[in-house]
Write a protein that holds these residues in place. Sequence first.
Motif, PDB file in Angstrom:
ATOM      1  N   MET A 131      -6.880  13.624   6.544  1.00 33.37           N
ATOM      2  CA  MET A 131      -6.686  13.435   5.105  1.00 33.37           C
ATOM      3  C   MET A 131      -5.217  13.616   4.716  1.00 33.37           C
ATOM      4  SD  MET A 131      -8.404  12.720   2.307  1.00 33.37           S
ATOM      5  CE  MET A 131     -10.097  13.211   2.568  1.00 33.37           C
ATOM      6  N   ASP A 132      -4.551  14.653   5.289  1.00 34.59           N
ATOM      7  CA  ASP A 132      -3.145  14.892   4.962  1.00 34.59           C
ATOM      8  C   ASP A 132      -2.275  13.712   5.377  1.00 34.59           C
ATOM      9  OD1 ASP A 132      -3.729  17.339   3.877  1.00 34.59           O
ATOM     10  OD2 ASP A 132      -3.392  18.437   5.769  1.00 34.59           O
ATOM     11  N   GLN A 133      -2.581  13.127   6.540  1.00 35.88           N
ATOM     12  CA  GLN A 133      -1.805  11.971   7.001  1.00 35.88           C
ATOM     13  C   GLN A 133      -1.975  10.787   6.051  1.00 35.88           C
ATOM     14  OE1 GLN A 133      -3.172  11.301  10.987  1.00 35.88           O
ATOM     15  NE2 GLN A 133      -1.739  12.775  11.866  1.00 35.88           N
ATOM     16  N   LEU A 134      -3.196  10.619   5.551  1.00 33.08           N
ATOM     17  CA  LEU A 134      -3.435   9.517   4.621  1.00 33.08           C
ATOM     18  C   LEU A 134      -2.659   9.724   3.323  1.00 33.08           C
ATOM     19  CD1 LEU A 134      -7.250   8.934   5.169  1.00 33.08           C
ATOM     20  CD2 LEU A 134      -5.411   7.313   5.636  1.00 33.08           C
ATOM     21  N   ARG A 135      -2.578  10.970   2.866  1.00 30.23           N
ATOM     22  CA  ARG A 135      -1.846  11.240   1.622  1.00 30.23           C
ATOM     23  C   ARG A 135      -0.350  10.977   1.810  1.00 30.23           C
ATOM     24  NH1 ARG A 135      -5.186  16.737   0.397  1.00 30.23           N
ATOM     25  NH2 ARG A 135      -7.068  15.730  -0.405  1.00 30.23           N
ATOM     26  N   LYS A 136       0.168  11.296   3.004  1.00 30.18           N
ATOM     27  CA  LYS A 136       1.577  10.984   3.278  1.00 30.18           C
ATOM     28  C   LYS A 136       1.795   9.483   3.266  1.00 30.18           C
ATOM     29  CE  LYS A 136       2.533  15.112   6.078  1.00 30.18           C
ATOM     30  NZ  LYS A 136       2.888  15.610   7.424  1.00 30.18           N
ATOM     31  N   LEU A 137       0.812   8.755   3.814  1.00 34.69           N
ATOM     32  CA  LEU A 137       0.918   7.300   3.823  1.00 34.69           C
ATOM     33  C   LEU A 137       0.933   6.748   2.401  1.00 34.69           C
ATOM     34  CD1 LEU A 137       0.896   4.622   5.410  1.00 34.69           C
ATOM     35  CD2 LEU A 137      -1.607   4.728   5.370  1.00 34.69           C
ATOM     36  N   MET A 138       0.134   7.370   1.513  1.00 36.90           N
ATOM     37  CA  MET A 138       0.056   6.889   0.136  1.00 36.90           C
ATOM     38  C   MET A 138       1.391   6.971  -0.588  1.00 36.90           C
ATOM     39  SD  MET A 138      -3.496   8.467  -1.168  1.00 36.90           S
ATOM     40  CE  MET A 138      -4.941   8.295  -0.149  1.00 36.90           C
ATOM     41  N   SER A 139       2.165   7.981  -0.271  1.00 33.56           N
ATOM     42  CA  SER A 139       3.447   8.143  -0.952  1.00 33.56           C
ATOM     43  C   SER A 139       4.396   7.004  -0.665  1.00 33.56           C
ATOM     44  CB  SER A 139       4.092   9.476  -0.543  1.00 33.56           C
ATOM     45  OG  SER A 139       4.396   9.454   0.849  1.00 33.56           O
ATOM     46  N   MET A 140       4.122   6.223   0.371  1.00 39.37           N
ATOM     47  CA  MET A 140       4.977   5.096   0.720  1.00 39.37           C
ATOM     48  C   MET A 140       4.650   3.867  -0.113  1.00 39.37           C
ATOM     49  SD  MET A 140       4.662   5.562   4.843  1.00 39.37           S
ATOM     50  CE  MET A 140       5.518   4.021   5.166  1.00 39.37           C
ATOM     51  N   TYR A 141       3.504   3.875  -0.801  1.00 38.74           N
ATOM     52  CA  TYR A 141       3.045   2.716  -1.559  1.00 38.74           C
ATOM     53  C   TYR A 141       3.128   2.998  -3.049  1.00 38.74           C
ATOM     54  CZ  TYR A 141       1.131   0.910   2.817  1.00 38.74           C
ATOM     55  OH  TYR A 141       0.982   0.444   4.085  1.00 38.74           O
ATOM     56  N   GLY A 142       3.046   1.933  -3.822  1.00 41.16           N
ATOM     57  CA  GLY A 142       3.109   2.088  -5.273  1.00 41.16           C
ATOM     58  C   GLY A 142       1.823   2.626  -5.866  1.00 41.16           C
ATOM     59  N   HIS A 143       0.655   2.298  -5.286  1.00 39.62           N
ATOM     60  CA  HIS A 143      -0.628   2.727  -5.834  1.00 39.62           C
ATOM     61  C   HIS A 143      -1.549   3.136  -4.690  1.00 39.62           C
ATOM     62  CE1 HIS A 143       0.307   1.332  -9.880  1.00 39.62           C
ATOM     63  NE2 HIS A 143       0.753   0.218  -9.343  1.00 39.62           N
ATOM     64  N   ASN A 144      -2.371   4.148  -4.950  1.00 40.56           N
ATOM     65  CA  ASN A 144      -3.352   4.546  -3.950  1.00 40.56           C
ATOM     66  C   ASN A 144      -4.759   4.316  -4.496  1.00 40.56           C
ATOM     67  OD1 ASN A 144      -2.551   6.827  -5.665  1.00 40.56           O
ATOM     68  ND2 ASN A 144      -4.161   7.917  -4.604  1.00 40.56           N
ATOM     69  N   ILE A 145      -5.587   3.702  -3.674  1.00 41.88           N
ATOM     70  CA  ILE A 145      -6.940   3.323  -4.060  1.00 41.88           C
ATOM     71  C   ILE A 145      -7.935   4.140  -3.238  1.00 41.88           C
ATOM     72  CG2 ILE A 145      -8.552   1.410  -4.380  1.00 41.88           C
ATOM     73  CD1 ILE A 145      -5.885   1.049  -5.861  1.00 41.88           C
ATOM     74  N   LEU A 146      -8.911   4.746  -3.908  1.00 39.49           N
ATOM     75  CA  LEU A 146      -9.977   5.468  -3.231  1.00 39.49           C
ATOM     76  C   LEU A 146     -11.197   4.551  -3.110  1.00 39.49           C
ATOM     77  CD1 LEU A 146     -11.268   8.029  -2.056  1.00 39.49           C
ATOM     78  CD2 LEU A 146     -11.954   8.631  -4.401  1.00 39.49           C
ATOM     79  N   ILE A 147     -11.697   4.379  -1.894  1.00 38.13           N
ATOM     80  CA  ILE A 147     -12.882   3.555  -1.623  1.00 38.13           C
ATOM     81  C   ILE A 147     -14.048   4.489  -1.302  1.00 38.13           C
ATOM     82  CG2 ILE A 147     -13.878   1.759  -0.160  1.00 38.13           C
ATOM     83  CD1 ILE A 147     -10.901   1.011   0.524  1.00 38.13           C
ATOM     84  N   VAL A 148     -15.155   4.338  -2.043  1.00 38.30           N
ATOM     85  CA  VAL A 148     -16.325   5.193  -1.835  1.00 38.30           C
ATOM     86  C   VAL A 148     -17.519   4.294  -1.538  1.00 38.30           C
ATOM     87  CG1 VAL A 148     -17.706   7.074  -2.752  1.00 38.30           C
ATOM     88  CG2 VAL A 148     -15.355   6.742  -3.568  1.00 38.30           C
ATOM     89  N   ASP A 149     -17.953   4.279  -0.278  1.00 37.43           N
ATOM     90  CA  ASP A 149     -19.059   3.407   0.126  1.00 37.43           C
ATOM     91  C   ASP A 149     -19.659   3.971   1.414  1.00 37.43           C
ATOM     92  OD1 ASP A 149     -20.756   1.239   0.912  1.00 37.43           O
ATOM     93  OD2 ASP A 149     -19.482  -0.137  -0.233  1.00 37.43           O
ATOM     94  N   ASP A 150     -20.993   4.030   1.479  1.00 41.31           N
ATOM     95  CA  ASP A 150     -21.615   4.567   2.691  1.00 41.31           C
ATOM     96  C   ASP A 150     -21.722   3.528   3.802  1.00 41.31           C
ATOM     97  OD1 ASP A 150     -23.449   2.999   1.441  1.00 41.31           O
ATOM     98  OD2 ASP A 150     -25.123   4.419   1.573  1.00 41.31           O
ATOM     99  N   ASP A 151     -21.318   2.295   3.517  1.00 40.61           N
ATOM    100  CA  ASP A 151     -21.298   1.233   4.531  1.00 40.61           C
ATOM    101  C   ASP A 151     -19.900   1.205   5.162  1.00 40.61           C
ATOM    102  OD1 ASP A 151     -21.230  -1.068   6.036  1.00 40.61           O
ATOM    103  OD2 ASP A 151     -22.205  -2.324   4.538  1.00 40.61           O
TER     104      ASP A 151
END
Length: 444
Positions: A1-21
Amino acid sequence: MDQLRKLMSMYGHNILIVDDDQDTCVLLEAIFQSSGFAATAVFSGEEAVAYVESSKPDAVVLDIMMPSMDGWETYRRIRSYSDSPVLFLTAAASGEYAMRALSQDGSDFMRKPFSAQELIARIDILLKSSKEKHAKLNLASSEDTFKHNIPITVLIPAYNETRFIGSTVLKACTYADTVIVIDDGSKDNTAEVAEAAGAILVRHPHNMGKGAALNTGFCKARELGAQIVVTLDADGQHMPEELPRVVEPVLAGDADIVIGSRYISRQSDVPRHRIWGHWFFNQLTHLSSGVSATDSQSGYRAYSAAALEVLSFCSDGFSVESEMQFIAHEKGLRLKEVPVTILYTDKPKRSVLKQGLAVLSGVLKLTGQYHPLVYYGMPGLILIFLGLIMGLEVLAIFHSSTNSALFSLLFTVIGTMLYSMGIMLHAIRGLLIDELRTKNKNGR
């Protein structure tokens, strides 16, 4: 999760996807990341709530039909931590779920299967709307501060607008007492979605054009006893959150027609070709109607009871906005403009050139209808004058002026015909207006 948050800082917007598939999550992540977004996928409601609690996303894509902590409970708990826009995903045959989602203050919905282009377009619109709401317009509290004693009715002409009509109606309902959707012969589910979202539906059997749809809408509004009317486009370009600003001059008694202009504060990212086209039609409409506006083609407008009483359009198509300036001049209606935001996300559904030519043809036609003396009489007088000048030249040098004599006769005859036509059309128009006024009085 921490690595993903670091990745988000490189982009303009962060999108959360919630799906059990998990397959859907992989697909969504790939689409978002290829378009320059950071995307985080979680597979359960518990993970989604924990993520939102610790790191607010810019937008959420949520499968509303998840079995593990169902989507409704997940959405409710997400809302307790974040007001980020939410795009609901539903199965193809779950229209009732979509309507329920939007009625619970959701932002938009999309049915599976979907295209990458549609997904990105919808997210872009949600992000832009959210940005305008929080950063530019500060409209988060406008629902609480917008108080009015006069009922407000919103008219939305729509043609094949299933994609946006539901969210547009629901947002408009927040600020208006009544929302009327005129389905102009749509071939998709526009009518069904609009009605499910809470709109009063009026349907045309076939596509008749925007002007005809607005005529139908104004007739319905008068039938329902409307006192203030606001018109919105159904394609998601207009923000219902700005309705308090558009309607304020009418509520204050300062205007009969208020135009929401995209050019007053230049907060809309208008394509360059549209800027030049709008400038041309602004000048043409001003010269023809005698009423000036910075955005003669804007469909985001508010109307007072006085305007509602007299508005009836000859135009069927997109020149109807220009016609309002002709009517304002003729009826002495007060016109004012306020700044609004226009959202450009999708490519135009219609050819810009064809639409521009249709508006040009409509404005020229309106000039002939509202000012026949100017449209026909002035060219007629000019030709008569040229004919007389050449006639005098013939008299002065008769022996060498055969050509001038012919042109003199031609210009004089054509000019006389045009001038006479202008006078006759002007008189006929006056008789028709008197007849319509008499019928309207007797019919009420």
